[in-house]
Design a protein around this motif. Structure first.
Motif, PDB file in Angstrom:
ATOM      1  N   UNK A  78      52.497  14.219  44.784  1.00  0.00           N
ATOM      2  CA  UNK A  78      53.960  14.611  45.238  1.00  0.00           C
ATOM      3  C   UNK A  78      54.447  13.646  46.440  1.00  0.00           C
ATOM      4  N   UNK A  79      53.409  13.467  47.555  1.00  0.00           N
ATOM      5  CA  UNK A  79      53.652  12.852  48.606  1.00  0.00           C
ATOM      6  C   UNK A  79      54.165  11.233  48.172  1.00  0.00           C
ATOM      7  N   UNK A  80      53.048  10.751  47.271  1.00  0.00           N
ATOM      8  CA  UNK A  80      53.071   9.459  46.956  1.00  0.00           C
ATOM      9  C   UNK A  80      54.315   9.056  46.025  1.00  0.00           C
ATOM     10  N   UNK A  81      54.863  10.030  45.192  1.00  0.00           N
ATOM     11  CA  UNK A  81      56.147  10.226  44.550  1.00  0.00           C
ATOM     12  C   UNK A  81      57.303   9.918  45.483  1.00  0.00           C
ATOM     13  N   UNK A  82      57.460  10.743  46.361  1.00  0.00           N
ATOM     14  CA  UNK A  82      58.496  10.703  47.435  1.00  0.00           C
ATOM     15  C   UNK A  82      58.314   9.498  48.314  1.00  0.00           C
ATOM     16  N   UNK A  83      57.128   9.207  48.432  1.00  0.00           N
ATOM     17  CA  UNK A  83      57.206   7.848  49.375  1.00  0.00           C
ATOM     18  C   UNK A  83      57.706   6.607  48.570  1.00  0.00           C
ATOM     19  N   UNK A  84      57.323   6.846  47.191  1.00  0.00           N
ATOM     20  CA  UNK A  84      57.807   5.514  46.442  1.00  0.00           C
ATOM     21  C   UNK A  84      59.274   5.565  46.232  1.00  0.00           C
ATOM     22  N   UNK A  85      59.728   6.993  45.849  1.00  0.00           N
ATOM     23  CA  UNK A  85      61.203   6.838  45.980  1.00  0.00           C
ATOM     24  C   UNK A  85      61.947   6.416  47.016  1.00  0.00           C
ATOM     25  N   UNK A  86      61.478   6.819  48.427  1.00  0.00           N
ATOM     26  CA  UNK A  86      61.998   6.221  49.599  1.00  0.00           C
ATOM     27  C   UNK A  86      62.001   4.793  49.733  1.00  0.00           C
ATOM     28  N   UNK A  87      60.819   4.202  49.352  1.00  0.00           N
ATOM     29  CA  UNK A  87      60.502   2.665  49.258  1.00  0.00           C
ATOM     30  C   UNK A  87      61.574   2.167  48.120  1.00  0.00           C
ATOM     31  N   UNK A  88      61.594   2.567  47.155  1.00  0.00           N
ATOM     32  CA  UNK A  88      62.765   2.241  46.174  1.00  0.00           C
ATOM     33  C   UNK A  88      64.123   2.138  46.830  1.00  0.00           C
TER      34      UNK A  88
ATOM     35  N   UNK B 220      62.915  15.416  44.029  1.00  0.00           N
ATOM     36  CA  UNK B 220      61.457  15.293  43.962  1.00  0.00           C
ATOM     37  C   UNK B 220      60.772  16.169  45.248  1.00  0.00           C
ATOM     38  N   UNK B 221      61.402  15.999  46.447  1.00  0.00           N
ATOM     39  CA  UNK B 221      60.757  16.553  47.499  1.00  0.00           C
ATOM     40  C   UNK B 221      61.223  18.148  47.838  1.00  0.00           C
ATOM     41  N   UNK B 222      62.240  18.555  47.197  1.00  0.00           N
ATOM     42  CA  UNK B 222      62.558  19.877  47.406  1.00  0.00           C
ATOM     43  C   UNK B 222      61.812  21.158  46.507  1.00  0.00           C
ATOM     44  N   UNK B 223      61.647  20.769  45.297  1.00  0.00           N
ATOM     45  CA  UNK B 223      60.869  21.461  44.484  1.00  0.00           C
ATOM     46  C   UNK B 223      61.603  22.916  44.379  1.00  0.00           C
TER      47      UNK B 223
END
Length: 169
Positions: free
Chosen positions: A1-11, A55-58
């Motif tokens: 989950x953390x990786x997905x959020x970081x990827x979205x923030x980077x994007x 993605x972050x809020x679930x």
């Protein structure tokens, strides 16, 4: 989950950079109006911002039913402040590098007023979010929004040159 959020923030950060937000208005590289460029950048950022929040809020279905209408209202309020900030940036771009002292003072007054307005609006809405979400999720939302705003501010700050200081004669 953390990786997905970081990827979205980077994007999101990369998209902001690729949009030239607000490099294009500062250099007037295309024939489009400044407002057109702002709208394109806003659309891209808005879409990515929402994806990060999703993605972050679930959110549960029940939480989502209360969250998304309030989120749209919140973003509309924040976008009004962002519009004013962009007007300030565009005005600065028109004057740069020769920013007269009286205009620099007026811009500083506007800047501080906008910063205060943003904090006040955010506080009002965070209270509303805490009324409809569990405390941990309301806090998470505040953290996600803060991170997204920091990305936008960092990108903006990196692209706006500092005001030159006149050298004493």
């Amino acid at each position: 989950m953390k990786t997905k959020i970081n990827a979205l923030l980077t994007r999101s950060f990369c998209i902001l950079s690729l949009c030239g937000f607000p490099v294009i208005p500062l250099h007037h590289a295309f024939a489009q109006s400044d407002q057109d460029l702002i709208e394109v950048a806003r659309s891209v950022v808005s879409t990515d911002r929402k994806a990060v929040v999703v993605a972050a809020m679930e959110l549960t279905e029940t939480e989502a039913n209360g969250f998304w209408p309030l989120y749209r209202e919140y973003r509309a309020a924040m976008d009004k402040i962002i519009d004013e900030r962009m007007k300030l940036v565009l005005n600065y771009a028109k004057l740069y590098p020769n920013v007269p002292d009286d205009q620099a003072k007026a811009m500083l007054d506007t800047y501080t007023s906008l910063e205060q307005k943003q904090v006040e609006q955010r506080n009002v809405y965070l209270k509303k979010f805490s009324d409809i979400l569990p405390a941990a999720k309301a806090l998470r939302f505040a953290q996600v929004e803060t991170r997204l705003d920091l990305l936008v501010h960092l990108n903006l700050a990196a692209r706006i040159p500092l005001t030159p200081i006149a050298q004493p004669k």
